[in-house]
Design an enzyme around this catalytic site. Structure first.
Site, PDB file in Angstrom:
ATOM      1  N   CYS A  87     -29.429  -5.408  15.812  1.00 18.19           N
ATOM      2  CA  CYS A  87     -28.759  -4.310  16.904  1.00 18.19           C
ATOM      3  C   CYS A  87     -29.019  -5.163  17.919  1.00 18.19           C
ATOM      4  O   CYS A  87     -28.502  -6.397  17.929  1.00 18.19           O
ATOM      5  CB  CYS A  87     -30.178  -2.844  16.599  1.00 18.19           C
ATOM      6  SG  CYS A  87     -31.338  -3.452  18.285  1.00 18.19           S
ATOM      7  N   HIS A  88     -28.354  -4.368  19.227  1.00 21.11           N
ATOM      8  CA  HIS A  88     -27.893  -4.820  20.611  1.00 21.11           C
ATOM      9  C   HIS A  88     -29.170  -5.584  21.003  1.00 21.11           C
ATOM     10  O   HIS A  88     -29.479  -6.577  20.750  1.00 21.11           O
ATOM     11  CB  HIS A  88     -28.090  -4.497  21.590  1.00 21.11           C
ATOM     12  CG  HIS A  88     -27.214  -4.773  22.925  1.00 21.11           C
ATOM     13  ND1 HIS A  88     -27.299  -3.727  23.629  1.00 21.11           N
ATOM     14  CD2 HIS A  88     -26.561  -5.647  22.709  1.00 21.11           C
ATOM     15  CE1 HIS A  88     -26.394  -5.053  24.700  1.00 21.11           C
ATOM     16  NE2 HIS A  88     -26.659  -6.015  24.441  1.00 21.11           N
TER      17      HIS A  88
END
Length: 109
Positions: free
Chosen positions: A66-67
Site C-alpha cells: 500500500c502507501h
C-alpha cells in the site's frame, strides 16, 4: 511460514532472480493513478474479500503493498487467516519502494 513482511530490496532481488511474485496493490484507485509499480495488480483493500478466489489462483507468492505498509499488513494477516500462509506485506509500501528501488515512481503525501 515466511515472515509476514518482506523488505523492498528483497522483493527486487527476487524479481531480478526470476522468481514468480504476484505484486498486489491494495491502495485506492486514485492512489494507484498517482504512483504505481509496473506489473502490479490493483485490488483495493475493501475488494480483497470478494477477490479471494482470484488471489488463490496461480502459484506465485503474493506480495501486497500500500502507501506505507499498514493496510497491506492488515490484508496479509487476513489472507493468512484464509489459508494463504505464504502471502507477505512489503514493508514501507510504495513509498519505500520509491526511495530504495525506483526513484521514477513518484512519492506522494
Amino acid at each position: 511460514m515466511p515472515a509476514i513482511e518482506i523488505d523492498p530490496i528483497e522483493v527486487k532481488r527476487r524479481i531480478d532472480a526470476g522468481e514468480k511474485l504476484r505484486m498486489v496493490d491494495v491502495r485506492e484507485p486514485f492512489e494507484h493513478q498517482r504512483a504505481h509499480i509496473a506489473g502490479a495488480e490493483l485490488i483495493p483493500m475493501r475488494s480483497v474479500p470478494q477477490s479471494l478466489e482470484t488471489l488463490r489462483a496461480g502459484n506465485a507468492q503474493l506480495v501486497l503493498f500500500c502507501h506505507h505498509g499498514m493496510r497491506s499488513l492488515q490484508v496479509t494477516r487476513w489472507l493468512r487467516g484464509q489459508g494463504l500462509e505464504d502471502s507477505v506485506s512489503m514493508a514501507g509500501g510504495i513509498d519505500r519502494w520509491s526511495l530504495e528501488i525506483d526513484t521514477a515512481v513518484p512519492r506522494y503525501y
